[in-house]
Design a protein around this motif. Sequence first.
Motif, PDB file in Angstrom:
ATOM      1  N   ASP A   1      37.350  97.080  83.094  1.00  0.00           N
ATOM      2  CA  ASP A   1      38.254  98.135  82.645  1.00  0.00           C
ATOM      3  C   ASP A   1      37.506  99.462  82.682  1.00  0.00           C
ATOM      4  N   ALA A   2      38.006 100.400  83.484  1.00  0.00           N
ATOM      5  CA  ALA A   2      37.321 101.688  83.648  1.00  0.00           C
ATOM      6  C   ALA A   2      37.296 102.473  82.348  1.00  0.00           C
ATOM      7  N   ALA A   3      38.320 102.332  81.504  1.00  0.00           N
ATOM      8  CA  ALA A   3      38.327 103.052  80.234  1.00  0.00           C
ATOM      9  C   ALA A   3      37.315 102.462  79.258  1.00  0.00           C
ATOM     10  N   ALA A   4      37.148 101.154  79.269  1.00  0.00           N
ATOM     11  CA  ALA A   4      36.127 100.534  78.424  1.00  0.00           C
ATOM     12  C   ALA A   4      34.735 100.989  78.866  1.00  0.00           C
ATOM     13  N   ALA A   5      34.499 101.016  80.169  1.00  0.00           N
ATOM     14  CA  ALA A   5      33.204 101.474  80.675  1.00  0.00           C
ATOM     15  C   ALA A   5      32.965 102.937  80.338  1.00  0.00           C
ATOM     16  N   ALA A   6      34.019 103.754  80.358  1.00  0.00           N
ATOM     17  CA  ALA A   6      33.871 105.187  80.085  1.00  0.00           C
ATOM     18  C   ALA A   6      33.358 105.450  78.676  1.00  0.00           C
ATOM     19  N   ARG A   7      33.554 104.529  77.757  1.00  0.00           N
ATOM     20  CA  ARG A   7      32.997 104.674  76.407  1.00  0.00           C
ATOM     21  C   ARG A   7      31.474 104.769  76.432  1.00  0.00           C
ATOM     22  N   ARG A   8      30.871 104.250  77.484  1.00  0.00           N
ATOM     23  CA  ARG A   8      29.414 104.251  77.611  1.00  0.00           C
ATOM     24  C   ARG A   8      28.905 105.421  78.454  1.00  0.00           C
ATOM     25  N   LEU A   9      29.796 106.224  79.001  1.00  0.00           N
ATOM     26  CA  LEU A   9      29.406 107.291  79.926  1.00  0.00           C
ATOM     27  C   LEU A   9      29.046 108.547  79.156  1.00  0.00           C
ATOM     28  N   ARG A  10      27.789 108.954  79.247  1.00  0.00           N
ATOM     29  CA  ARG A  10      27.327 110.120  78.493  1.00  0.00           C
ATOM     30  C   ARG A  10      26.904 111.285  79.381  1.00  0.00           C
TER      31      ARG A  10
ATOM     32  N   GLY B   1      37.247 105.984  91.974  1.00  0.00           N
ATOM     33  CA  GLY B   1      37.079 106.558  90.645  1.00  0.00           C
ATOM     34  C   GLY B   1      36.918 105.485  89.578  1.00  0.00           C
ATOM     35  N   GLY B   2      37.719 104.431  89.662  1.00  0.00           N
ATOM     36  CA  GLY B   2      37.588 103.351  88.705  1.00  0.00           C
ATOM     37  C   GLY B   2      36.300 102.581  88.863  1.00  0.00           C
ATOM     38  N   ILE B   3      35.925 102.294  90.104  1.00  0.00           N
ATOM     39  CA  ILE B   3      34.655 101.609  90.366  1.00  0.00           C
ATOM     40  C   ILE B   3      33.485 102.463  89.895  1.00  0.00           C
ATOM     41  N   GLY B   4      33.567 103.774  90.130  1.00  0.00           N
ATOM     42  CA  GLY B   4      32.505 104.669  89.672  1.00  0.00           C
ATOM     43  C   GLY B   4      32.361 104.670  88.169  1.00  0.00           C
ATOM     44  N   ALA B   5      33.478 104.678  87.449  1.00  0.00           N
ATOM     45  CA  ALA B   5      33.414 104.641  85.986  1.00  0.00           C
ATOM     46  C   ALA B   5      32.694 103.391  85.499  1.00  0.00           C
ATOM     47  N   MET B   6      32.878 102.278  86.210  1.00  0.00           N
ATOM     48  CA  MET B   6      32.202 101.043  85.825  1.00  0.00           C
ATOM     49  C   MET B   6      30.732 101.037  86.223  1.00  0.00           C
TER      50      MET B   6
ATOM     51  N   ARG C   1      48.888 106.987  82.436  1.00  0.00           N
ATOM     52  CA  ARG C   1      48.348 106.664  81.109  1.00  0.00           C
ATOM     53  C   ARG C   1      46.967 106.014  81.219  1.00  0.00           C
ATOM     54  N   GLY C   2      46.758 105.229  82.268  1.00  0.00           N
ATOM     55  CA  GLY C   2      45.442 104.646  82.485  1.00  0.00           C
ATOM     56  C   GLY C   2      44.426 105.679  82.917  1.00  0.00           C
ATOM     57  N   GLN C   3      44.850 106.654  83.735  1.00  0.00           N
ATOM     58  CA  GLN C   3      43.957 107.732  84.150  1.00  0.00           C
ATOM     59  C   GLN C   3      43.497 108.546  82.938  1.00  0.00           C
ATOM     60  N   PHE C   4      44.439 108.921  82.088  1.00  0.00           N
ATOM     61  CA  PHE C   4      44.087 109.695  80.900  1.00  0.00           C
ATOM     62  C   PHE C   4      43.289 108.863  79.909  1.00  0.00           C
ATOM     63  N   ALA C   5      43.484 107.546  79.896  1.00  0.00           N
ATOM     64  CA  ALA C   5      42.680 106.690  79.022  1.00  0.00           C
ATOM     65  C   ALA C   5      41.206 106.759  79.386  1.00  0.00           C
ATOM     66  N   VAL C   6      40.917 106.866  80.681  1.00  0.00           N
ATOM     67  CA  VAL C   6      39.522 107.021  81.114  1.00  0.00           C
ATOM     68  C   VAL C   6      38.962 108.335  80.577  1.00  0.00           C
ATOM     69  N   TYR C   7      39.732 109.395  80.697  1.00  0.00           N
ATOM     70  CA  TYR C   7      39.272 110.694  80.191  1.00  0.00           C
ATOM     71  C   TYR C   7      39.023 110.649  78.684  1.00  0.00           C
ATOM     72  N   HIS C   8      39.972 110.114  77.922  1.00  0.00           N
ATOM     73  CA  HIS C   8      39.838 110.093  76.466  1.00  0.00           C
ATOM     74  C   HIS C   8      38.648 109.246  76.015  1.00  0.00           C
ATOM     75  N   ALA C   9      38.285 108.250  76.787  1.00  0.00           N
ATOM     76  CA  ALA C   9      37.210 107.340  76.381  1.00  0.00           C
ATOM     77  C   ALA C   9      35.818 107.901  76.617  1.00  0.00           C
ATOM     78  N   LEU C  10      35.697 108.939  77.424  1.00  0.00           N
ATOM     79  CA  LEU C  10      34.372 109.454  77.784  1.00  0.00           C
ATOM     80  C   LEU C  10      33.572 109.854  76.548  1.00  0.00           C
ATOM     81  N   ALA C  11      32.293 109.471  76.546  1.00  0.00           N
ATOM     82  CA  ALA C  11      31.446 109.702  75.374  1.00  0.00           C
ATOM     83  C   ALA C  11      30.585 110.953  75.495  1.00  0.00           C
ATOM     84  N   GLY C  12      30.529 111.562  76.671  1.00  0.00           N
ATOM     85  CA  GLY C  12      29.680 112.731  76.876  1.00  0.00           C
ATOM     86  C   GLY C  12      30.483 113.973  77.190  1.00  0.00           C
ATOM     87  N   PRO C  13      29.829 115.026  77.688  1.00  0.00           N
ATOM     88  CA  PRO C  13      30.547 116.244  78.071  1.00  0.00           C
ATOM     89  C   PRO C  13      31.613 115.927  79.112  1.00  0.00           C
ATOM     90  N   ARG C  14      32.816 116.450  78.924  1.00  0.00           N
ATOM     91  CA  ARG C  14      33.906 116.080  79.815  1.00  0.00           C
ATOM     92  C   ARG C  14      34.797 117.291  80.094  1.00  0.00           C
TER      93      ARG C  14
END
Length: 328
Positions: free
Chosen positions: A244-253, A185-190, A270-283
């Motif tokens: 950082d998977a959460a940093a990458a998620a900022r670019r995920l649309r 999941g983290g690798i995929g986010a990146m 908290r790191g798992q939810f950070a990925v969710y909160h960072a998502l830039a597209g439909p989630r």
Amino acid sequence: MIQDHPEEMTEYSLSALLAPTDGPEEPSDFDEFWQSSFEELGTGPIAWRTLGELAPTPSHRVTEVRFSSSAGEDAAAYVMIPHTSGAVRRGLVVGHGYGGRSGPDLELVPSDTTAIFPCAPGTHARTPSRFPSAPSEHVLAGIAHRDTYSHRFAVADIWRAATVLLDMAPAAAAALDFHGSSFGGGIGAMALPWDSRFRRACLDVPSFGHHAVRLSRRCTGSGEAVRQHLLRHPDARPVLDSFDAAAAARRLRLPVLVGAALLDPAVDPRGQFAVYHALAGPRRLHVRANGHLEGPIGELSDRLALQAAIDFLALPADRVEPKLPDNA
């Protein structure tokens, strides 16, 4: 500076986890680094060959393949292709946890889907690699520099696996999805922000989200090896900011479903939810009672998360993406 006074492993309240916090810091050249990595390691034709046939399922032929890894070695993967070629409506690239894999996840692949299950460099028992297989060693391999870090090549092999799948089943390009859990999941986010071929993704209990949070507590997973390493080698800490998977998620649309746990001894919730909160597209969010737990309760949580992912990937587009007004 990493302090050796981590919190105890604990369960967090849903209300606390649903409140967005400041996201991770990231290097100013984060986009440049990943875009250039994609251009260097993830584009162009990829050599691959069939190694052998596995037992088929009623709906799919199952094949073991080898393809040219971004790490300059063979990479292993398992491919499922419907017996009837005209039945292919979707494609799926599936990442794995840090336990690796020795075969495909049959229950994840519907009859209309062709799928590839790549093994990250170093994680396949029968494929020689310059990366160690043990999670506590693999997560540290090459960590002295971001160009040599093992996770860079794990990300790049997701891109390469997608190319191999589309070579084997071109019809999958119509709807190419990703599913990854934990390490995957983290690798995929990146991987996903830089590859426009993907339509939709499921990231279950994603690792590597918000390293500043992840490194603040003990865990039973690979993160503990990183935390201990940084106590001795703090100069390696800046490398993680590019992974950082959460940093990458900022670019995920693209539309993303995140499965995030309230209690998880291996990957900080908290790191798992950070990925969710960072998502830039439909989630969408699937809240898990727990993650990375053995026994009946953990198995039930895993099954529910798997079904949520299957359902999300099967949804029609108008149920996932916001509909624009007629005058838009």
